[in-house]
Design an enzyme around this catalytic site. Structure first.
Site, short mmCIF file in Angstrom:
data_model
loop_
_atom_site.label_atom_id
_atom_site.label_comp_id
_atom_site.label_asym_id
_atom_site.label_seq_id
_atom_site.Cartn_x
_atom_site.Cartn_y
_atom_site.Cartn_z
N LYS A 89 2.54 3.45 -11.69
CA LYS A 89 1.38 2.59 -11.45
C LYS A 89 1.10 1.68 -12.66
O LYS A 89 0.66 0.55 -12.48
CB LYS A 89 0.16 3.44 -11.08
CG LYS A 89 0.31 4.20 -9.74
CD LYS A 89 0.41 3.27 -8.54
CE LYS A 89 0.23 4.00 -7.20
NZ LYS A 89 0.37 3.11 -6.03
N ASN A 147 0.82 -1.21 0.00
CA ASN A 147 0.00 0.00 0.00
C ASN A 147 0.86 1.27 0.00
O ASN A 147 0.44 2.29 -0.53
CB ASN A 147 -0.93 -0.02 1.22
CG ASN A 147 -1.52 1.33 1.51
OD1 ASN A 147 -2.46 1.76 0.86
ND2 ASN A 147 -0.93 2.05 2.47
N TYR A 205 3.86 9.51 -11.85
CA TYR A 205 3.01 8.69 -10.97
C TYR A 205 2.30 7.61 -11.79
O TYR A 205 2.29 6.43 -11.42
CB TYR A 205 2.00 9.59 -10.26
CG TYR A 205 1.08 8.88 -9.29
CD1 TYR A 205 1.51 8.51 -8.02
CD2 TYR A 205 -0.24 8.59 -9.64
CE1 TYR A 205 0.65 7.86 -7.12
CE2 TYR A 205 -1.10 7.95 -8.75
CZ TYR A 205 -0.65 7.59 -7.50
OH TYR A 205 -1.50 6.96 -6.61
#
Ligand SMILES: NC(=O)c1ccc[n+]([C@@H]2O[C@H](COP(=O)([O-])OP(=O)(O)OC[C@H]3O[C@@H](n4cnc5c(N)ncnc54)[C@H](OP(=O)(O)O)[C@@H]3O)[C@@H](O)[C@H]2O)c1
Length: 234
Positions: free
Chosen positions: A154, A86, A150
């Site tokens: 991902k 996470n 970012y």
């Protein structure tokens, strides 16, 4: 390791990274009733409130980009039923404005550190036919302006999950793609966008955590591979 209670060996063990606050803390609360928890964050101090709130859990403080320290911290884990990746960072900026350091830091925290922690814990995960949950993002499915580094981290995390699922068929690997969640990270992003923070615009961490718990508790005949969540239109 700052242990606050002796391990309950009857319950499955779950390690949650970034469990000091935000989504990771909410996932810890959801998994606590049925799991022996290891809670990750950079420092022991950051974990103190969650260890007080969940007294059966143990702290697992380490900077996930310090790979020697991560190897030492992972060495004592022999069996792991659930690994929730996470922890993550969002250092946003347009491609025109993003430095090499910004790209490196983002890919390091959101992708390379995940790969290395998974590699170190593979024997423990295999021993338990374990479940790896990757907290991805809507940005792992589509890249918007200002989110290049970012989103790249991902998208890479999704590819990592796809490869892991095929290479380790005894494990379950779930990629979770939430839209914006009302956490510290989101408050900083909204401040950067020069807008007022309105929590009603976002998913709650509690809702996303419930979905993670449902994935973990899915009966073993099913493999939840990808879950996409968007805030309801108001
Ligand atoms: N918030 C959103 O809108 C949103 C939307 C979609 C996906 N996500 C994803 O959800 C995950 C959690 O986000 P969040 O909003 O809860 O973030 P957050 O409130 O900023 O919390 C980040 C957590 O990650 C930990 N962390 C960061 N870098 C670390 C490192 N190098 N080593 C160890 N721990 C580290 C932090 O620990 P410390 O307390 O020690 O700093 C903290 O516990 C991230 O992967 C994020 O990309 C968030």
């Amino acid at each position: 390791m700052a242990t606050s209670a002796k391990p309950d060996t009857d319950r499955p063990t779950a390690l949650i990274t970034g469990a000091s606050r935000g989504l990771g803390a909410a996932i810890a609360r959801e998994l606590a009733p049925a799991h022996q928890l290891l809670l990750g964050a950079r420092t022991p101090q950051a974990l103190e409130p969650m260890l007080r709130e969940l007294p059966g859990s143990a702290g697992w403080p380490v900077d996930l980009t310090d790979y020697d320290a991560v190897a030492r911290a992972a060495a004592g884990i022999e069996r792991l039923d659930v690994l929730v990746h996470n922890a993550g960072i969002a250092d946003l900026g347009t491609i025109a404005d993003s430095s090499v350091a910004q790209w490196r830091n983002t890919l390091e925290a959101n992708l390379i550190a995940v790969a290395e922690l998974t590699r170190l814990l593979l024997p423990a995960l295999r021993a338990a036919n374990g479940h790896v949950v990757l907290i991805n993002s809507g940005a792992g499915l589509r890249a918007n302006p200002g989110w290049g580094a970012y989103a790249a981290s991902k998208f890479g995390l999704r590819a990592f999950g796809d490869a892991l699922r095929l290479e380790e068929p005894a494990l379950r690997v779930t990629s979770v793609h939430p839209g914006r969640i009302g956490t510290d990270m989101q408050r900083e992003i909204i401040a950067g966008e020069g807008r007022a923070y309105d929590p009603d615009e976002f998913l709650t961490a509690e809702t996303v955590a419930r979905v993670v718990r449902n994935a973990v508790e899915t009966p073993r005949d099913a493999h939840p591979t990808e879950i996409v969540l968007r805030p309801i239109a108001r």
